[in-house]
Design a protein around this motif. Structure first.
Motif, PDB file in Angstrom:
ATOM      1  N   MET A   1     -30.593 -12.601 -30.226  1.00 34.46           N
ATOM      2  CA  MET A   1     -31.870 -12.024 -30.671  1.00 34.46           C
ATOM      3  C   MET A   1     -32.659 -11.594 -29.451  1.00 34.46           C
ATOM      4  O   MET A   1     -32.880 -12.388 -28.546  1.00 34.46           O
ATOM      5  N   ASP A   2     -33.140 -10.398 -29.412  1.00 32.98           N
ATOM      6  CA  ASP A   2     -33.679  -9.842 -28.180  1.00 32.98           C
ATOM      7  C   ASP A   2     -35.165  -9.509 -28.271  1.00 32.98           C
ATOM      8  O   ASP A   2     -35.668  -8.679 -27.549  1.00 32.98           O
ATOM      9  N   LEU A   3     -35.886 -10.145 -29.236  1.00 27.31           N
ATOM     10  CA  LEU A   3     -37.335  -9.920 -29.296  1.00 27.31           C
ATOM     11  C   LEU A   3     -38.003 -10.649 -28.147  1.00 27.31           C
ATOM     12  O   LEU A   3     -37.667 -11.776 -27.835  1.00 27.31           O
ATOM     13  N   LYS A   4     -38.983 -10.028 -27.480  1.00 25.03           N
ATOM     14  CA  LYS A   4     -39.634 -10.633 -26.321  1.00 25.03           C
ATOM     15  C   LYS A   4     -41.018 -11.124 -26.709  1.00 25.03           C
ATOM     16  O   LYS A   4     -41.890 -10.338 -27.038  1.00 25.03           O
ATOM     17  N   PRO A   5     -41.262 -12.432 -26.684  1.00 30.31           N
ATOM     18  CA  PRO A   5     -42.621 -12.909 -26.925  1.00 30.31           C
ATOM     19  C   PRO A   5     -43.522 -12.526 -25.758  1.00 30.31           C
ATOM     20  O   PRO A   5     -43.061 -12.333 -24.635  1.00 30.31           O
ATOM     21  N   TRP A 184     -35.600   1.464 -37.622  1.00 27.65           N
ATOM     22  CA  TRP A 184     -35.997   2.253 -36.450  1.00 27.65           C
ATOM     23  C   TRP A 184     -36.629   3.563 -36.890  1.00 27.65           C
ATOM     24  O   TRP A 184     -37.653   3.992 -36.344  1.00 27.65           O
ATOM     25  N   ALA A 185     -36.037   4.197 -37.912  1.00 27.37           N
ATOM     26  CA  ALA A 185     -36.581   5.465 -38.406  1.00 27.37           C
ATOM     27  C   ALA A 185     -37.976   5.260 -38.970  1.00 27.37           C
ATOM     28  O   ALA A 185     -38.881   6.079 -38.756  1.00 27.37           O
ATOM     29  N   ILE A 186     -38.143   4.144 -39.677  1.00 25.36           N
ATOM     30  CA  ILE A 186     -39.459   3.856 -40.256  1.00 25.36           C
ATOM     31  C   ILE A 186     -40.479   3.620 -39.148  1.00 25.36           C
ATOM     32  O   ILE A 186     -41.589   4.170 -39.157  1.00 25.36           O
ATOM     33  N   ALA A 187     -40.099   2.780 -38.188  1.00 23.96           N
ATOM     34  CA  ALA A 187     -41.039   2.449 -37.106  1.00 23.96           C
ATOM     35  C   ALA A 187     -41.312   3.642 -36.207  1.00 23.96           C
ATOM     36  O   ALA A 187     -42.358   3.711 -35.551  1.00 23.96           O
ATOM     37  N   ASN A 188     -40.378   4.598 -36.174  1.00 23.78           N
ATOM     38  CA  ASN A 188     -40.516   5.761 -35.293  1.00 23.78           C
ATOM     39  C   ASN A 188     -41.300   6.884 -35.949  1.00 23.78           C
ATOM     40  O   ASN A 188     -41.607   7.894 -35.315  1.00 23.78           O
ATOM     41  N   ASP A 189     -41.609   6.711 -37.235  1.00 27.27           N
ATOM     42  CA  ASP A 189     -42.356   7.725 -37.976  1.00 27.27           C
ATOM     43  C   ASP A 189     -43.836   7.524 -37.690  1.00 27.27           C
ATOM     44  O   ASP A 189     -44.425   6.516 -38.066  1.00 27.27           O
ATOM     45  N   ALA A 190     -44.457   8.489 -37.026  1.00 21.80           N
ATOM     46  CA  ALA A 190     -45.864   8.339 -36.622  1.00 21.80           C
ATOM     47  C   ALA A 190     -46.792   8.223 -37.815  1.00 21.80           C
ATOM     48  O   ALA A 190     -47.904   7.708 -37.696  1.00 21.80           O
ATOM     49  N   THR A 191     -46.364   8.707 -38.982  1.00 18.16           N
ATOM     50  CA  THR A 191     -47.240   8.673 -40.151  1.00 18.16           C
ATOM     51  C   THR A 191     -47.154   7.343 -40.889  1.00 18.16           C
ATOM     52  O   THR A 191     -47.845   7.141 -41.872  1.00 18.16           O
ATOM     53  N   ILE A 198     -42.512  -4.701 -36.094  1.00 16.06           N
ATOM     54  CA  ILE A 198     -41.568  -4.713 -34.982  1.00 16.06           C
ATOM     55  C   ILE A 198     -41.435  -3.286 -34.470  1.00 16.06           C
ATOM     56  O   ILE A 198     -41.284  -2.347 -35.247  1.00 16.06           O
ATOM     57  N   SER A 199     -41.471  -3.142 -33.160  1.00 13.20           N
ATOM     58  CA  SER A 199     -41.502  -1.806 -32.573  1.00 13.20           C
ATOM     59  C   SER A 199     -40.186  -1.071 -32.780  1.00 13.20           C
ATOM     60  O   SER A 199     -39.128  -1.674 -32.977  1.00 13.20           O
ATOM     61  N   ALA A 200     -40.264   0.262 -32.688  1.00 13.31           N
ATOM     62  CA  ALA A 200     -39.076   1.101 -32.833  1.00 13.31           C
ATOM     63  C   ALA A 200     -38.061   0.792 -31.747  1.00 13.31           C
ATOM     64  O   ALA A 200     -36.843   0.792 -31.975  1.00 13.31           O
ATOM     65  N   ASP A 201     -38.556   0.503 -30.523  1.00 10.46           N
ATOM     66  CA  ASP A 201     -37.625   0.204 -29.419  1.00 10.46           C
ATOM     67  C   ASP A 201     -36.769  -1.013 -29.715  1.00 10.46           C
ATOM     68  O   ASP A 201     -35.575  -1.046 -29.391  1.00 10.46           O
ATOM     69  N   GLN A 202     -37.389  -2.008 -30.333  1.00 10.75           N
ATOM     70  CA  GLN A 202     -36.639  -3.229 -30.628  1.00 10.75           C
ATOM     71  C   GLN A 202     -35.580  -2.981 -31.702  1.00 10.75           C
ATOM     72  O   GLN A 202     -34.457  -3.484 -31.613  1.00 10.75           O
ATOM     73  N   GLU A 204     -34.193  -0.100 -32.268  1.00  9.90           N
ATOM     74  CA  GLU A 204     -33.184   0.752 -31.646  1.00  9.90           C
ATOM     75  C   GLU A 204     -32.213  -0.092 -30.810  1.00  9.90           C
ATOM     76  O   GLU A 204     -30.996   0.106 -30.854  1.00  9.90           O
ATOM     77  N   ARG A 205     -32.779  -1.048 -30.035  1.00  7.90           N
ATOM     78  CA  ARG A 205     -31.916  -1.893 -29.194  1.00  7.90           C
ATOM     79  C   ARG A 205     -30.978  -2.726 -30.049  1.00  7.90           C
ATOM     80  O   ARG A 205     -29.809  -2.904 -29.727  1.00  7.90           O
ATOM     81  N   LEU A 206     -31.479  -3.229 -31.192  1.00  7.54           N
ATOM     82  CA  LEU A 206     -30.634  -4.031 -32.073  1.00  7.54           C
ATOM     83  C   LEU A 206     -29.487  -3.191 -32.630  1.00  7.54           C
ATOM     84  O   LEU A 206     -28.326  -3.632 -32.654  1.00  7.54           O
ATOM     85  N   GLY A 207     -29.809  -1.979 -33.063  1.00  8.65           N
ATOM     86  CA  GLY A 207     -28.755  -1.115 -33.602  1.00  8.65           C
ATOM     87  C   GLY A 207     -27.683  -0.821 -32.575  1.00  8.65           C
ATOM     88  O   GLY A 207     -26.481  -0.812 -32.888  1.00  8.65           O
ATOM     89  N   ARG A 208     -28.100  -0.557 -31.350  1.00  7.72           N
ATOM     90  CA  ARG A 208     -27.124  -0.251 -30.304  1.00  7.72           C
ATOM     91  C   ARG A 208     -26.246  -1.474 -29.980  1.00  7.72           C
ATOM     92  O   ARG A 208     -25.043  -1.356 -29.754  1.00  7.72           O
ATOM     93  N   GLU A 209     -26.876  -2.643 -29.946  1.00  5.54           N
ATOM     94  CA  GLU A 209     -26.107  -3.855 -29.670  1.00  5.54           C
ATOM     95  C   GLU A 209     -25.065  -4.101 -30.764  1.00  5.54           C
ATOM     96  O   GLU A 209     -23.938  -4.532 -30.487  1.00  5.54           O
ATOM     97  N   LEU A 210     -25.432  -3.805 -31.996  1.00  3.67           N
ATOM     98  CA  LEU A 210     -24.487  -4.005 -33.098  1.00  3.67           C
ATOM     99  C   LEU A 210     -23.334  -3.008 -33.033  1.00  3.67           C
ATOM    100  O   LEU A 210     -22.199  -3.331 -33.392  1.00  3.67           O
ATOM    101  N   SER A 211     -23.624  -1.801 -32.571  1.00  5.56           N
ATOM    102  CA  SER A 211     -22.536  -0.833 -32.421  1.00  5.56           C
ATOM    103  C   SER A 211     -21.557  -1.299 -31.351  1.00  5.56           C
ATOM    104  O   SER A 211     -20.336  -1.141 -31.468  1.00  5.56           O
TER     105      SER A 211
END
Length: 798
Positions: A1-5, A184-191, A198-202, A204-211
């Protein structure tokens, strides 16, 4: 788990710093891998093999965060990953037939903290991150299970089980990656709001790690099949496809793309595309900020080994260790293991490297390496011709193979291989392996083989710590009856072993118990002479009070039952042997003194000055020495064992029976003896006075109190040696009494009759002796001419 407190190093809890100092007491320098000190501490502990400390640290850090918080959950996930390392290591133990069940239990144990947390917090906003940690933990356990299964005799069953587990993880990765990408798509949508805060970066990082995890799982799947088989080729091709797909989805500036490139090279190597692997490695190297990193060097060496460039790989590896000997790199440690196996297919060189792996990575790393070696040798054995005589001479490799058979439940093969390993090894390692071999043999029901292994290795490594204990354990095994071994054979082997132990470790603290044990075996089988001779032999090696005591005891038991002439001869040989030892080393005079005082017929043979027993540690011995050699001394009987008193009295009485110069002095001390029997008191009174009363007392006791024949023989000898005519006539009476209890005209009957005639003759009554001799020749003439001649001697006028 890569969330940073949101905390910095300066805001770490005080207890965390104290815990860090405690854990660092014998920990190598912490390698900074992240910007979080606590996580680096855990990683360093895991690398050092200190998994229990790492688990404790995770639990402590996690408890400092609010329950159900993101920070708390992050340490729940970290705890599961660390526990997975410990559970994975446990898979190396146990039978391969039980691997499926043990794997299931290990997976449950490792991820229990995540399952419990999610069950208690079903709406936790970062549940996907914890699920990703669960996949990571499961992957680490499966990675080890693959290695264990590769040397299993239950390969088909285990392959099916592991294939299901890998497929389940792959499906979980795909599902979870889709969720991460959607969030990630939801968090990256400015509207729209951030996906659950949880931020889009987090995301995105999770998705990449799973790939990336999917690529690693695809590569892991190749471990299920032997190289060169269609299944292996198919799995390797799938791994290449997965790696290419992951690379295409990752932007070039993504840090994790470096990992993807490494996995791509690994997949290409497995698929047999060595040139493709080399090209992609060079691209990876060009993009790397640290081209000399151990991970890249290890990958380079793998490529060279795959291309059969063993010498080039060796130079690369040796260069690394010569330049960075203090750098800990499991990748380099294990690629060197691969190189050594390529260079020396017997496994001997690899076996020597195992100790280095253990020193750097702990016992679990060594166990992993051992299993890899066994797997490699297993594959080589299948390729060798049936008449191949190539055998490994590495103790570590033989031990690894033996323990592999042990886990499979084949205790006979395990015992033999572990013994072979012990025979190759030296010192403490040999002793440890012998103990394992013996344990396997005992499980196989062959305690005799176990004993022989323990004996042989202990004697071959007699200077090693624990060698004596090994031999003693062998003796204990031989002391127990075995159904398929004749007791006489077993006891003979036990006697030989006890002799070897006593001779090999004469000065060991426990050797006296071994020596006494052997003497008791001899005595129980009526071999007093063997017991005495062994005790003397042991004394020549140990030369101390303990061995002297055993000589004293065993030689007394021997000589007290021998005829006078034989006992004289035995004691003469004892005195010669022990006096020579004392002459060579005057410091040993005090050690031999008890033997001279209590056993020797001629104590003056020992060159020792008169001793004053006033402050002696053994005043009774000193006093008896002075009494026998000077006619002086006052015996004290306090704090003296009954056996020592028995020997002392026997020696003094023997002196009086054989004509000591100090009869009255010795007799007066015997008169003071505690708990003396009537028979003993009667003898003392005779030695003091030799009057009619003392003679009658002796005769009365032996004729009326049922004293055994030994006492009768002693009384006849005592009285017949006296100058008193009445004593000799009394001895003759006893001889006639003995004759009445013997078969008429037997050899012993004639002996008793002739003794009676002889002692009457010596008393001065020549006429009575002649009458008895004439009557004997008239009524019972002996058939033996020699006996007749003895009788005739007393018939004729003298």
């Amino acid at each position: 788990m890569d969330l940073k407190p949101s905390f910095t190093l300066s805001s770490l809890r005080t207890w965390s710093l104290i815990g860090l100092l405690f854990l660092q007491a014998d920990l190598p320098a912490i390698e900074r891998e992240t910007d979080r000190l606590n996580e680096d501490v855990v990683n360093s502990l895991v690398k050092a093999g200190r998994l229990d400390d790492a688990i404790w640290f995770c639990e402590r850090v996690g408890k400092q965060s609010p329950v159900a918080s993101v920070s708390h959950a992050r340490w729940i996930g970290k705890l599961a990953i660390v526990r997975s390392e410990k559970e994975a290591a446990s898979l190396y133990e146990g039978r391969s037939s039980e691997l499926a069940e043990r794997l299931k239990q290990s997976l449950e144990n490792a991820t229990a903290s995540i399952d419990e947390f999610l069950k208690a917090n079903p709406d936790f906003k970062a549940a996907e991150f914890l699920t990703a940690d669960k996949i990571t933990a499961s992957y680490r356990i499966l990675r080890v299970a693959m290695i264990v299964a590769s040397v299993s005799s239950q390969s088909e069953t285990n392959t099916a089980t592991l294939l299901r587990q890998v497929s389940q993880l792959q499906r979980a990765c795909v599902t979870l990656e889709k969720l991460a990408n959607d969030n990630w798509a939801i968090a990256n949508d400015a509207t729209r709001q951030e996906a659950r805060g949880i931020s889009a970066d987090q995301w995105e990082r999770l998705g990449r790690e799973l790939s990336i995890r999917q690529v690693a799982l695809a590569i892991l799947q190749t471990e299920l099949f032997p190289p060169g088989t269609p299944d292996y080729a198919s799995a390797a091709a799938n791994a290449v496809t997965a790696a290419v797909s992951a690379l295409e989805r990752l932007p070039d500036d993504a840090p994790i793309k470096v990992t993807a490139r490494k996995l791509h090279v690994d997949a290409l190597l497995r698929s047999g595309d060595i040139e493709g692997a080399r090209r992609n490695f060079l691209q990876l190297k060009d993009l790397s900020d640290d081209q000399a990193s151990p991970a890249l060097l290890a990958l380079d060496a793998k490529i060279k080994l795959a291309g059969n460039e063993v010498s080039q790989a060796k130079r690369l590896i040796e260069s690394f260790y010569s330049r960075q000997s203090n750098v800990t790199s499991s990748e380099m440690d294990f690629v060197k293991l691969d190189m050594l196996l390529e260079e020396d297919s017997s496994g001997q060189s690899a076996g020597h490297w195992l100790r280095h792996i253990e020193e750097r990575g702990g016992a679990f790393a060594r166990r992993r390496a051992e299993t890899i070696i066994v797997r490699r040798l297993k594959g080589l054995d299948s390729e060798r011709p049936t008449d191949s005589t190539e055998q490994t001479k590495s103790a570590s490799i033989l031990a690894a193979q033996g323990e592999d058979w042990l886990r499979k439940g084949d205790f006979d093969k395990a015992a033999q291989l572990l013994r072979n390993a012990a025979e190759v090894a030296n010192g403490a390692e040999a002793i440890q392996l012998a103990a394992k071999s013996a344990a396997a043999a005992i499980k196989d029901g062959d305690s005799r083989h176990a004993a022989e292994t323990l004996r042989a290795i202990a004697l071959d490594n007699s200077e090693g710590s624990g060698a004596f204990d090994l031999a003693a354990q062998a003796a204990l095994l031989l002391s127990k009856p075995v159904s398929n071994v004749d007791d006489a054979v077993r006891v003979s082997e036990l006697e030989t072993l006890l002799q070897e132990i006593s001779q090999t470790w004469p000065g060991a603290d426990q050797t006296p118990a071994i020596a006494s044990w052997l003497c008791n075996i001899y005595k129980q089988s009526g071999r007093d002479r063997d017991a005495a001779e062994f005790a003397l032999q042991w004394f020549t090696l140990r030369k101390d009070a303990t061995s002297s005591n055993l000589v004293e005891s065993m030689w007394f038991e021997l000589v007290k039952g021998l005829p006078n002439d034989q006992s004289k001869s035995a004691l003469k040989s004892l005195s010669q042997a022990t006096c020579e030892i004392a002459a060579e080393n005057p410091q040993l005079v005090s050690t031999v003194l008890p033997l001279a005082a209590l056993l020797f017929d001629n104590p003056e043979q020992l060159n020792v000055e008169t001793t004053d027993h006033s402050d002696s540690t053994d005043p009774l011995v000193d006093a008896i020495w002075n009494l026998r050699t000077l006619g002086q001394g006052h015996l004290e009987f306090t704090d003296v064992t009954e056996s020592r008193l028995q020997r002392a009295r026997w020696r003094l009485e023997r002196d009086l029976s054989t004509g000591s110069t100090f009869v009255r002095a010795i007799a007066k001390q015997l008169q003071r003896w505690p708990n003396a029997t009537p028979w003993q008191r009667a003898k003392v009174e005779f030695w003091l006075s030799e009057d009619q009363a003392s003679i009658n007392s002796i005769a009365k006791i032996v004729m009326t109190t049922g004293v055994n024949s030994v006492a009768v023989e002693e009384a006849m000898r005592l009285l017949s040696q006296s100058e008193n005519p009445f004593a000799k006539k009394t001895a003759a009476q006893l001889a006639e009494r003995v004759a009445t209890s013997l078969p008429l005209r037997s050899e012993r009957w004639y002996e008793a009759k002739i003794n009676a005639i002889k002692w009457i003759y010596e008393s001065g009554d020549v006429q009575e002796a002649g009458k008895r001799a004439s009557f004997l020749m008239l009524v019972h003439p002996p058939d033996d001419e020699r006996v007749g001649e003895q009788v005739q001697r007393y018939r004729e006028p003298q």
